[in-house]
Design an enzyme around this catalytic site. Sequence first.
Site, PDB file in Angstrom:
ATOM      1  N   HIS A 147       7.636 -17.423  11.901  1.00 40.86           N
ATOM      2  CA  HIS A 147       7.776 -16.993  10.679  1.00 40.86           C
ATOM      3  C   HIS A 147       6.861 -17.874   9.827  1.00 40.86           C
ATOM      4  O   HIS A 147       6.608 -18.915   9.844  1.00 40.86           O
ATOM      5  CB  HIS A 147       9.252 -17.025   9.974  1.00 40.86           C
ATOM      6  CG  HIS A 147      10.284 -16.393  10.905  1.00 40.86           C
ATOM      7  ND1 HIS A 147      10.734 -16.795  12.097  1.00 40.86           N
ATOM      8  CD2 HIS A 147      10.698 -15.102  10.709  1.00 40.86           C
ATOM      9  CE1 HIS A 147      11.484 -15.718  12.573  1.00 40.86           C
ATOM     10  NE2 HIS A 147      11.460 -14.760  11.797  1.00 40.86           N
ATOM     11  N   ASP A 170       6.213 -13.194  11.115  1.00 37.39           N
ATOM     12  CA  ASP A 170       6.972 -12.641  10.513  1.00 37.39           C
ATOM     13  C   ASP A 170       7.007 -12.760   9.032  1.00 37.39           C
ATOM     14  O   ASP A 170       6.982 -13.972   8.813  1.00 37.39           O
ATOM     15  CB  ASP A 170       8.147 -12.090  11.028  1.00 37.39           C
ATOM     16  CG  ASP A 170       8.257 -11.199  12.210  1.00 37.39           C
ATOM     17  OD1 ASP A 170       7.103 -10.720  12.666  1.00 37.39           O
ATOM     18  OD2 ASP A 170       9.470 -10.756  12.736  1.00 37.39           O
TER      19      ASP A 170
END
Length: 511
Positions: free
Chosen positions: A473, A320
């Site tokens: 992430h 992400d």
Amino acid sequence: MAIIKKQLILLIICSFLLMPFAGSAVAAADLSPSAFAQENVTMHSGASDQYQAKALISKSKEFIIIGEFTNSLNEHWLRIKYDGETGWIKDTGIRRMDLNAQYFTSSAAKTPIRRGASLSYQHAGDLKHGAMVKIMDTFTREDGEMWVRLSDGNVTGWSRLQDLELFEGTRNYLNKPVFVKTDTQVKRGASSAAKAVYTLKKGKEVTIQSTLINGKEVWHRIADGKRSGWVPGDSVASQVNYSAYMYVKDQSAAIRRGASASYKTVSNLTYGQQVKITSEFVNGSGDIWYKVSAGKGLEGWIPGTSLTSQPMKVAYLTIDDGPTIYSNKLLDTLSQYNAKATFFMVNGNINAYPKAVKRMVTDGHAVGSHSVTHDKNKFYRSPATAVNEMKTTRNTIKKVTGVNSNLIRTPYGSIPYMKQNYRNAMAKEHFIMWDWNVDSMDWKFNSSSYVNYTLHYVDMQEKKGQAPIILIHDRKATVNALPSLLSQLKKRGYVLAPLNESMTPHQFKLK
């Protein structure tokens, strides 16, 4: 003059009636077309010992007699076909065989069957190579050329004997893969009265080695591994329908509109993805293809070499908040470990690092939308604001990469903000929402400590029989420790694959 004309007409009619044609009663020639050598026999290029020797036919070897001739020395010679060659032998030291006990097949890919015993007669059909027939009748033309009457089960007519060969019982003529339509008994011989040796299950792939056509009854000699035997012609087919599940074993496998690589690609499947098999087919090239259903109405054909019946051990790494200045290093690491991932990206970052996004697609990763603002107060203001942010990001991805991706991940996941009305609004725009079942907590650890934490929950998912969907992430500490995570996943036997739109998404359940 009138008498001469009448005699001429009568002569023509008589000549016509004496010519053989399909269905006519033709007197069989005295010459039996199949024979074997009782001693070593020399085959010559012509009907005399003076002609060049072409081959030596050993004792007990079979051959076909296709013509006869008496030379100037009053020697009777036979024109024969042996081992694919034609030539002449003396009519001595041979023994003619019982014609009714012999099977013949085409010596080429196919042999024409004609209405009568001449090339001038109409072409009625073809006898295919590997199809076994018995000769019903023979006819020797004035030029010594022998023709035989036969039936391929559909067409009855005449073929030149020189275009046929004796059927060799142990030879694999066809090597054609087919499927068993129903549970079928395999027989020792090509007859329903023959003893059954074992049973083939529906959907089993076997190889047709040859075909026996006797009258209108068709039997196939099939091979099933080391076993072989005979089955009725209507018990196997090039396509069989059934219901089963298989798994993709290629990194990426194209679903096509038809059972050939020449057909247009409908979609692509991911390594380890489970698909439902609805049909199995052997195409004209002898390649096995499966018709698959992959969910959401997606159907098409995929080569059998791309599937396996064994479940694959696969994990899905989802990344992400990118792209960032660390994305290229991240992509280098994924490439090093031959791992594929799915990137859920923020709109502004896509515009800031378009080259990284293009590389993601080029390297075989999946891409999806992760909002514009990543601000829960703005994104979740209403279903319309949430949809609009995803539409904006989807359009940006398409502009940069040419890929129209409906994959999305909402900021902070779908719980607690994605109520049913939000989900309905996303589905209306064809968005496919993904959550995760392994949270690496990499943002909290901000170090390599997230690796062991992640692996612990990966192991928990494995015990449940679930494929891990891992959330990380695009950030410095995560990227630096990524080689350790990928190495450990590889040791556990996982292959990392990207998500795709045909898969059933994992979503947090509404409370």
